[in-house]
Write a protein that holds these residues in place. Structure first.
Motif, PDB file in Angstrom:
ATOM      1  N   LEU A 216      56.898  83.734  56.461  1.00 29.85           N
ATOM      2  CA  LEU A 216      57.951  82.856  55.979  1.00 29.85           C
ATOM      3  C   LEU A 216      59.007  82.843  57.086  1.00 29.85           C
ATOM      4  CD1 LEU A 216      58.403  84.475  52.427  1.00 29.85           C
ATOM      5  CD2 LEU A 216      56.963  82.500  52.990  1.00 29.85           C
ATOM      6  N   VAL A 217      59.327  81.666  57.605  1.00 30.40           N
ATOM      7  CA  VAL A 217      60.317  81.566  58.674  1.00 30.40           C
ATOM      8  C   VAL A 217      61.614  81.030  58.090  1.00 30.40           C
ATOM      9  CG1 VAL A 217      60.857  80.600  60.947  1.00 30.40           C
ATOM     10  CG2 VAL A 217      58.473  81.079  60.325  1.00 30.40           C
ATOM     11  N   MET A 218      62.684  81.798  58.236  1.00 26.39           N
ATOM     12  CA  MET A 218      63.975  81.362  57.682  1.00 26.39           C
ATOM     13  C   MET A 218      64.918  80.899  58.772  1.00 26.39           C
ATOM     14  SD  MET A 218      65.249  83.819  54.565  1.00 26.39           S
ATOM     15  CE  MET A 218      66.565  82.771  53.934  1.00 26.39           C
ATOM     16  N   TRP A 219      65.686  79.846  58.458  1.00 23.48           N
ATOM     17  CA  TRP A 219      66.766  79.414  59.335  1.00 23.48           C
ATOM     18  C   TRP A 219      67.879  78.872  58.447  1.00 23.48           C
ATOM     19  CZ3 TRP A 219      68.921  74.486  60.275  1.00 23.48           C
ATOM     20  CH2 TRP A 219      69.871  74.481  61.321  1.00 23.48           C
ATOM     21  N   ALA A 220      69.089  79.301  58.699  1.00 18.31           N
ATOM     22  CA  ALA A 220      70.268  78.813  57.992  1.00 18.31           C
ATOM     23  C   ALA A 220      70.086  78.847  56.471  1.00 18.31           C
ATOM     24  CB  ALA A 220      70.625  77.410  58.462  1.00 18.31           C
ATOM     25  N   GLY A 221      69.531  79.954  55.957  1.00 13.88           N
ATOM     26  CA  GLY A 221      69.458  80.126  54.517  1.00 13.88           C
ATOM     27  C   GLY A 221      68.297  79.438  53.841  1.00 13.88           C
ATOM     28  N   ARG A 222      67.417  78.819  54.622  1.00 15.36           N
ATOM     29  CA  ARG A 222      66.272  78.134  54.026  1.00 15.36           C
ATOM     30  C   ARG A 222      64.988  78.637  54.662  1.00 15.36           C
ATOM     31  NH1 ARG A 222      65.454  72.627  54.741  1.00 15.36           N
ATOM     32  NH2 ARG A 222      66.104  72.939  56.892  1.00 15.36           N
TER      33      ARG A 222
ATOM     34  N   VAL B  41      62.031  77.412  56.478  1.00 16.04           N
ATOM     35  CA  VAL B  41      61.702  76.154  57.148  1.00 16.04           C
ATOM     36  C   VAL B  41      60.203  76.018  57.402  1.00 16.04           C
ATOM     37  CG1 VAL B  41      63.967  75.878  58.220  1.00 16.04           C
ATOM     38  CG2 VAL B  41      62.164  77.122  59.437  1.00 16.04           C
ATOM     39  N   GLU B  42      59.488  77.151  57.360  1.00 16.58           N
ATOM     40  CA  GLU B  42      58.040  77.056  57.563  1.00 16.58           C
ATOM     41  C   GLU B  42      57.369  78.241  56.887  1.00 16.58           C
ATOM     42  OE1 GLU B  42      56.895  75.750  61.349  1.00 16.58           O
ATOM     43  OE2 GLU B  42      54.754  75.959  60.979  1.00 16.58           O
ATOM     44  N   SER B  43      56.221  77.995  56.267  1.00 17.79           N
ATOM     45  CA  SER B  43      55.480  79.085  55.648  1.00 17.79           C
ATOM     46  C   SER B  43      53.995  78.798  55.730  1.00 17.79           C
ATOM     47  CB  SER B  43      55.907  79.253  54.182  1.00 17.79           C
ATOM     48  OG  SER B  43      55.612  78.079  53.453  1.00 17.79           O
ATOM     49  N   GLY B  44      53.206  79.858  55.781  1.00 17.37           N
ATOM     50  CA  GLY B  44      51.758  79.676  55.824  1.00 17.37           C
ATOM     51  C   GLY B  44      51.073  80.907  56.354  1.00 17.37           C
ATOM     52  N   PRO B  45      49.730  80.854  56.446  1.00 18.64           N
ATOM     53  CA  PRO B  45      48.986  81.980  57.008  1.00 18.64           C
ATOM     54  C   PRO B  45      49.487  82.283  58.422  1.00 18.64           C
ATOM     55  CG  PRO B  45      47.498  80.374  56.023  1.00 18.64           C
ATOM     56  CD  PRO B  45      48.855  79.757  56.020  1.00 18.64           C
ATOM     57  N   THR B  46      49.580  83.568  58.741  1.00 16.81           N
ATOM     58  CA  THR B  46      50.199  83.978  60.000  1.00 16.81           C
ATOM     59  C   THR B  46      49.606  83.268  61.208  1.00 16.81           C
ATOM     60  OG1 THR B  46      50.606  86.127  59.027  1.00 16.81           O
ATOM     61  CG2 THR B  46      50.734  85.997  61.414  1.00 16.81           C
ATOM     62  N   GLN B  47      48.278  83.233  61.272  1.00 20.67           N
ATOM     63  CA  GLN B  47      47.636  82.656  62.441  1.00 20.67           C
ATOM     64  C   GLN B  47      47.985  81.182  62.610  1.00 20.67           C
ATOM     65  OE1 GLN B  47      46.450  84.913  64.420  1.00 20.67           O
ATOM     66  NE2 GLN B  47      46.409  83.239  65.898  1.00 20.67           N
ATOM     67  N   GLU B  48      48.058  80.469  61.463  1.00 18.47           N
ATOM     68  CA  GLU B  48      48.419  79.050  61.486  1.00 18.47           C
ATOM     69  C   GLU B  48      49.823  78.857  62.057  1.00 18.47           C
ATOM     70  OE1 GLU B  48      46.921  76.004  60.270  1.00 18.47           O
ATOM     71  OE2 GLU B  48      45.253  77.312  60.849  1.00 18.47           O
ATOM     72  N   VAL B  49      50.772  79.629  61.518  1.00 24.63           N
ATOM     73  CA  VAL B  49      52.165  79.463  61.936  1.00 24.63           C
ATOM     74  C   VAL B  49      52.322  79.860  63.398  1.00 24.63           C
ATOM     75  CG1 VAL B  49      54.537  80.218  61.535  1.00 24.63           C
ATOM     76  CG2 VAL B  49      53.016  79.855  59.594  1.00 24.63           C
ATOM     77  N   TRP B  50      51.664  80.955  63.791  1.00 19.95           N
ATOM     78  CA  TRP B  50      51.791  81.457  65.153  1.00 19.95           C
ATOM     79  C   TRP B  50      51.160  80.492  66.166  1.00 19.95           C
ATOM     80  CZ3 TRP B  50      54.485  85.069  67.625  1.00 19.95           C
ATOM     81  CH2 TRP B  50      54.075  85.475  68.901  1.00 19.95           C
ATOM     82  N   SER B  51      49.994  79.965  65.828  1.00 17.83           N
ATOM     83  CA  SER B  51      49.272  79.124  66.792  1.00 17.83           C
ATOM     84  C   SER B  51      49.677  77.650  66.709  1.00 17.83           C
ATOM     85  CB  SER B  51      47.760  79.220  66.571  1.00 17.83           C
ATOM     86  OG  SER B  51      47.354  80.557  66.572  1.00 17.83           O
TER      87      SER B  51
ATOM     88  N   PHE C  38      66.712  70.854  63.423  1.00 16.88           N
ATOM     89  CA  PHE C  38      66.312  72.008  62.615  1.00 16.88           C
ATOM     90  C   PHE C  38      66.448  71.735  61.118  1.00 16.88           C
ATOM     91  CE2 PHE C  38      67.178  75.429  66.084  1.00 16.88           C
ATOM     92  CZ  PHE C  38      66.179  74.844  66.850  1.00 16.88           C
ATOM     93  N   ASP C  39      67.163  70.657  60.757  1.00 20.26           N
ATOM     94  CA  ASP C  39      67.313  70.320  59.347  1.00 20.26           C
ATOM     95  C   ASP C  39      66.093  69.567  58.805  1.00 20.26           C
ATOM     96  OD1 ASP C  39      69.708  71.455  58.420  1.00 20.26           O
ATOM     97  OD2 ASP C  39      70.845  70.009  59.611  1.00 20.26           O
ATOM     98  N   ALA C  40      65.090  69.404  59.635  1.00 19.04           N
ATOM     99  CA  ALA C  40      63.873  68.709  59.210  1.00 19.04           C
ATOM    100  C   ALA C  40      63.289  69.402  57.973  1.00 19.04           C
ATOM    101  CB  ALA C  40      62.853  68.719  60.346  1.00 19.04           C
ATOM    102  N   PRO C  41      62.553  68.643  57.156  1.00 13.78           N
ATOM    103  CA  PRO C  41      61.989  69.248  55.942  1.00 13.78           C
ATOM    104  C   PRO C  41      61.061  70.417  56.284  1.00 13.78           C
ATOM    105  CG  PRO C  41      61.203  66.993  56.248  1.00 13.78           C
ATOM    106  CD  PRO C  41      62.238  67.233  57.281  1.00 13.78           C
ATOM    107  N   PRO C  42      60.943  71.379  55.363  1.00 13.57           N
ATOM    108  CA  PRO C  42      60.112  72.539  55.634  1.00 13.57           C
ATOM    109  C   PRO C  42      58.647  72.176  55.844  1.00 13.57           C
ATOM    110  CG  PRO C  42      61.081  72.643  53.424  1.00 13.57           C
ATOM    111  CD  PRO C  42      61.644  71.439  54.079  1.00 13.57           C
ATOM    112  N   VAL C  43      57.971  72.981  56.650  1.00 10.29           N
ATOM    113  CA  VAL C  43      56.545  72.777  56.899  1.00 10.29           C
ATOM    114  C   VAL C  43      55.783  73.850  56.134  1.00 10.29           C
ATOM    115  CG1 VAL C  43      54.725  72.787  58.641  1.00 10.29           C
ATOM    116  CG2 VAL C  43      56.974  71.803  59.170  1.00 10.29           C
ATOM    117  N   ILE C  44      54.863  73.411  55.283  1.00  7.42           N
ATOM    118  CA  ILE C  44      54.056  74.361  54.504  1.00  7.42           C
ATOM    119  C   ILE C  44      52.604  74.203  54.908  1.00  7.42           C
ATOM    120  CG2 ILE C  44      53.355  75.085  52.193  1.00  7.42           C
ATOM    121  CD1 ILE C  44      56.087  73.620  51.316  1.00  7.42           C
ATOM    122  N   HIS C  45      52.032  75.272  55.448  1.00  6.54           N
ATOM    123  CA  HIS C  45      50.634  75.203  55.907  1.00  6.54           C
ATOM    124  C   HIS C  45      49.683  75.386  54.745  1.00  6.54           C
ATOM    125  CE1 HIS C  45      51.384  75.243  60.287  1.00  6.54           C
ATOM    126  NE2 HIS C  45      52.495  75.858  59.928  1.00  6.54           N
TER     127      HIS C  45
END
Lengths: 323, 300
Positions: free
Chosen positions: B242-248, B250-260, B293-300
């Protein structure tokens, strides 16, 4: 290329009740113009003391031997006001935490001009001009108005840029940077590292860059020295130290590091590492060895050991450990 | 894993700290934790990740939203003792110098955890609700799943059972975090929260302690929420990020997906700024701005 700063056979011990505790053991390093000499090591390895000794800030009562040459002058033979003429003018220093290295109650302008006027004997107006130029060089905009602001009005990254501007205001040949990005977020750190590198390349600055972070070291250093227990165990060109280290301890450090050559790349590597070898290698082997004795002889011994451990912590505290 | 019943459900949490103007530390965070998984909560200073840890342990009351723990709403702590049921959420803190009580022997502190587990078990009339996962049951830790004494716990975290009568100060930082892990896990939690538990340790110790925490937590069938600003170790132990920025988030998903394949502009910036210890001399990418950075969150 000849070295501007050359540390030769530097040893340092601190006398205490149980005799002299060795801190540095035969440290030799050379820093050339336009080059970043990295000094890596874990907490308590002696890397910070090495930097502090160059500017005469080693702990009081330290027993120091060896030589520290700056342009043919041995800094260890210089004391008092003569040393003041070197600190800040010929050797600049940037410390880890800009929120403590800047004076919170003095304006940026005062902190940028005081030492310039002291060292270079210039007028107030000229010192202010130099201060604005120094801020410009490190990417802090706002010109003369910025000089009237206080440290708390700036973000952590900007404060560290200001600390670098102060260190470089008298145009020293040598910069000692002790964990200058450790207190910063990685996105802010990226900017400060790029700044230091560009200053080295454009001004021909000689930098002794001290850090525990081998990722940072890999990004910014030309040569990398690795310290352990007060000794330099390896010193070579950056690429060679990272890809073909000759020392077992360097290999051990890299092996435990995610993303390093031969380091941890996957969870399977982690599992393998935890199965093989010493569990707490490098953390503080001496502590562990003493600890066994403490456990064997019971609580009283354990208490005594605890006291000496606290002393050790004080020394480590000066080593700019990560927050 | 998403089909399993979550042990903790976080829904639309908002946290406001008083001030002029008030500081919105968390702005609508939702996620689930399932037993047996390791979730990395990453972000930089001020993003709200530590505030989330405080909400999950009841140390901070959210201004909106709710946290459900085992189906019941988790209440913030009052002046009294923490409700016994809530002690199934345990925490390991950042600073190894202060996360243990300096005046008590480490064995006694681990015994506190064991006592808590015994009390919860007695109230539940037998076994605790946590169950061993099938894949964890075969692991070497499962054989003696719950060590019964502080000495056994010390061995489980790689120390000596003879260390029990010693005080925290005679251990190194890495050893203290091992002890803090033993103390937390001895309480047989089904959620362990680590708030920057390895940040104060030397690099050579960080990966080992992080792996130990994740391995032991998973082998107990509990969930680990591993909070860190440093992605390089987290990505090796976490199943999800789960990646947080400014209290939200912004991105979540399986580690490998988010990292790569990072999708959110902030995640891309964060990953590009991490220096790689490869000896290449490549400077990390300097962020150009945060307008997107205010773009909508990305969910993998």
């Amino acid at each position: 290329m000849t070295a501007i700063l050359r540390i030769e056979h530097l040893s340092l011990g601190i006398p205490g009740e149980d005799g002299v505790t060795p801190i540095l053991d035969d440290v030799s390093l050379a820093v050339e113009a336009g080059q970043v000499q990295g000094l890596a090591g874990e907490s308590g390895s002696g890397k910070t003391i090495t930097g502090l000794t160059v500017i005469g800030l080693e702990p009081a009562k330290s027993q120091v031997t060896g030589r520290i040459w700056l342009d043919g002058e041995d800094l260890l033979q210089i004391t008092g006001s003569a040393l003041n003429a070197i600190r800040g003018q010929r050797v600049g220093t940037v410390f880890q935490d800009p929120s403590t290295s800047l004076h919170p109650q003095l304006t940026i302008g005062a902190q940028l001009t005081d030492h310039v006027r002291y060292h270079l004997k210039v007028s107030k107006a000229e010192a202010a001009d130099r201060a604005v130029a120094a801020l410009d060089r490190v990417g802090v905009s706002g010109g003369a108005a910025t000089l009237r602001r206080y440290p708390h009005e700036f973000s952590g990254g900007q404060r560290q840029r200001i600390a670098i501007a102060i260190a470089l205001a008298c145009e020293p040949a040598v910069l000692i940077a002790d964990e200058p990005t450790t207190a910063l977020d990685v996105t802010i750190q990226a900017g400060v590292l790029a700044l230091i590198r560009s200053l080295v390349d454009s001004l021909g600055l000689a930098v002794l860059f001290i850090t525990h972070d081998l990722g940072v070291m890999s990004a910014v250093a030309d040569r990398v020295a690795v310290m352990r227990h007060g000794r330099i165990v390896e010193n070579g060109p950056r690429h060679q130290v990272f890809t073909a280290p000759t020392n077992a301890y360097t290999r051990e450090l890299l092996a435990a590091l995610p993303g390093a050559p031969g380091g941890l790349q996957s969870r399977a590597d982690l599992a393998r590492m935890s199965l093989s070898g010493e569990d707490e290698q490098g953390d503080d082997p001496e502590d562990g060895a003493e600890a066994v004795g403490a456990a064997a002889t019971g609580t009283a011994r354990s208490d005594k050991h605890g006291a000496s451990d606290a002393d050790l912590d004080t020394k480590r505290g000066q080593d700019g450990e990560a927050p | 894993m998403s089909k399993a019943v979550p042990v903790i459900s976080v829904r639309d949490i908002e946290v406001e700290y008083p001030g002029h103007p008030p500081v919105k530390a968390v702005r609508g965070v939702s996620f689930d934790l399932v037993g047996g998984e390791v979730v990395g909560l990453v972000g930089e200073s001020g993003c709200g990740k530590s505030t989330m840890a405080r909400v999950l342990t009841g140390l901070v009351a959210p201004s909106a939203g709710r946290v459900e723990y085992q189906g019941l709403e988790l209440r913030a702590l009052g002046v009294g003792r923490r409700p016994l049921a809530d002690t199934g959420i345990q925490m390991v803190f950042q600073d190894p110098g202060s996360s243990l009580n300096p005046r008590r022997r480490v064995g006694a502190q681990i015994q506190d955890g064991l006592d808590l587990a015994a009390k919860r078990r007695a109230r539940a009339g037998g076994r605790l609700g946590d169950k061993l996962l099938p894949d964890a049951a075969g692991s070497p830790d499962a054989a003696a799943s719950h060590p019964a004494t502080p000495g056994e716990w010390l061995e489980r975290v790689g120390l000596d059972r003879k260390d029990a009568p010693r005080f925290p100060r005679s251990f190194s930082g890495g050893q203290r975090q091992r002890i803090a892990t033993a103390r937390a896990l001895a309480a047989e939690p089904n959620v362990l929260i680590g708030d920057e538990p390895i940040s104060a340790l030397d690099a050579s110790t960080q990966a080992k302690v992080a792996y130990l925490m994740s391995r032991l937590t998973v082998s107990q069938g509990a969930a680990l929420l591993f909070i860190s600003h440093d992605l390089s170790v987290v990505r090796l132990i976490a199943d999800r990020l789960l990646v947080m920025w400014a209290g939200r988030i912004v991105e979540s998903g399986p580690t490998q997906e988010v990292w790569s394949h990072p999708g959110h502009p902030y995640t891309k910036t964060l990953l590009a700024a991490i220096p790689t210890p490869d000896g290449s001399g490549r400077l990390p990418t300097v962020p150009t701005g945060q307008s997107d950075f205010d773009a909508p969150p990305v969910i993998h």
